[in-house]
Scaffold this motif. Structure first.
Motif, PDB file in Angstrom:
ATOM      1  N   SER A  71     -25.555 -56.141  28.640  1.00  0.00           N
ATOM      2  CA  SER A  71     -25.908 -56.576  27.287  1.00  0.00           C
ATOM      3  C   SER A  71     -26.704 -55.458  26.629  1.00  0.00           C
ATOM      4  O   SER A  71     -27.739 -55.043  27.142  1.00  0.00           O
ATOM      5  CB  SER A  71     -26.753 -57.846  27.356  1.00  0.00           C
ATOM      6  N   GLN A  73     -28.128 -55.265  23.425  1.00  0.00           N
ATOM      7  CA  GLN A  73     -28.802 -55.577  22.170  1.00  0.00           C
ATOM      8  C   GLN A  73     -30.009 -54.680  21.903  1.00  0.00           C
ATOM      9  O   GLN A  73     -30.248 -54.309  20.768  1.00  0.00           O
ATOM     10  CB  GLN A  73     -29.246 -57.036  22.144  1.00  0.00           C
ATOM     11  N   SER A 154     -27.572 -49.994  20.142  1.00  0.00           N
ATOM     12  CA  SER A 154     -28.866 -50.636  19.926  1.00  0.00           C
ATOM     13  C   SER A 154     -29.688 -50.006  18.803  1.00  0.00           C
ATOM     14  O   SER A 154     -30.612 -50.629  18.300  1.00  0.00           O
ATOM     15  CB  SER A 154     -29.676 -50.634  21.226  1.00  0.00           C
ATOM     16  N   GLU A 159     -25.381 -52.273  12.708  1.00  0.00           N
ATOM     17  CA  GLU A 159     -24.532 -52.803  13.782  1.00  0.00           C
ATOM     18  C   GLU A 159     -23.066 -52.420  13.583  1.00  0.00           C
ATOM     19  O   GLU A 159     -22.151 -53.215  13.803  1.00  0.00           O
ATOM     20  CB  GLU A 159     -24.700 -54.320  13.907  1.00  0.00           C
TER      21      GLU A 159
END
Length: 169
Positions: A71, A73, A154, A159
């Protein structure tokens, strides 16, 4: 004034769309593996999940099926080898696979650099120099150099960088 019932309908639609997008995203596995089938065969049997516990960047998360997933993020992978050393089932056992088996792309519609705004947020953390700018405003990812470490994901303010698929190398 906005009707609270109407706002609730839009919120539920938004969460349904967001949930669908999250379900459709590819499962990105840790590096150091040359046989993706081992994740499904051996990882569910591993009780301690040491790969997730030793990850310096805290990007290895265990899915409901007992398999590890990355992940990105907040951080990317540093390829520190901690998960490789900790994996007792030898799912992560090939140090020559020092990349993440995924394809990273820039969505030019979301990327502010592609819209004539000076931004190099993605290029700065890229240790492999895989992000190149064509002129001042057109970043592209050279997948020959990219390890899919995902540090660029990140830090992107819009994004615009995403993992679009898992490669079949």
């Amino acid at each position: 004034m906005t009707d609270p019932k109407r706002r609730g309908v839009f919120a539920s639609l938004s969460s349904a769309i967001k949930g669908k997008k999250e379900r459709e995203r590819p499962i990105v596995r840790p590096p150091y593996n040359n046989d993706a089938n081992l994740f499904l065969k051996l990882c569910p049997e591993c009780i301690e999940k040491p790969c997730a516990k030793v990850c310096e960047e805290d990007i290895i998360h265990i899915r409901d099926d007992g398999t590890p997933e990355l992940s990105f993020q907040k951080r990317g992978c540093t390829f520190c080898d901690a998960c490789l050393s900790a994996c007792e089932a030898n799912v992560l056992s090939d140090k020559t696979v020092n990349y993440i088996d995924a394809k990273v792309e820039i969505d030019v519609l979301k990327c502010i650099a592609w819209h004539q705004v000076m931004c190099s947020s993605c290029k700065d953390p890229c240790l492999e120099d895989a992000i190149v700018f064509l002129g001042l405003f057109r970043p592209e990812i050279n997948m020959e150099k990219c390890t899919a470490c995902s540090w660029c994901l990140s830090v992107c303010p819009t994004e615009a960088i995403e993992i679009t698929s898992v490669n079949q190398r």
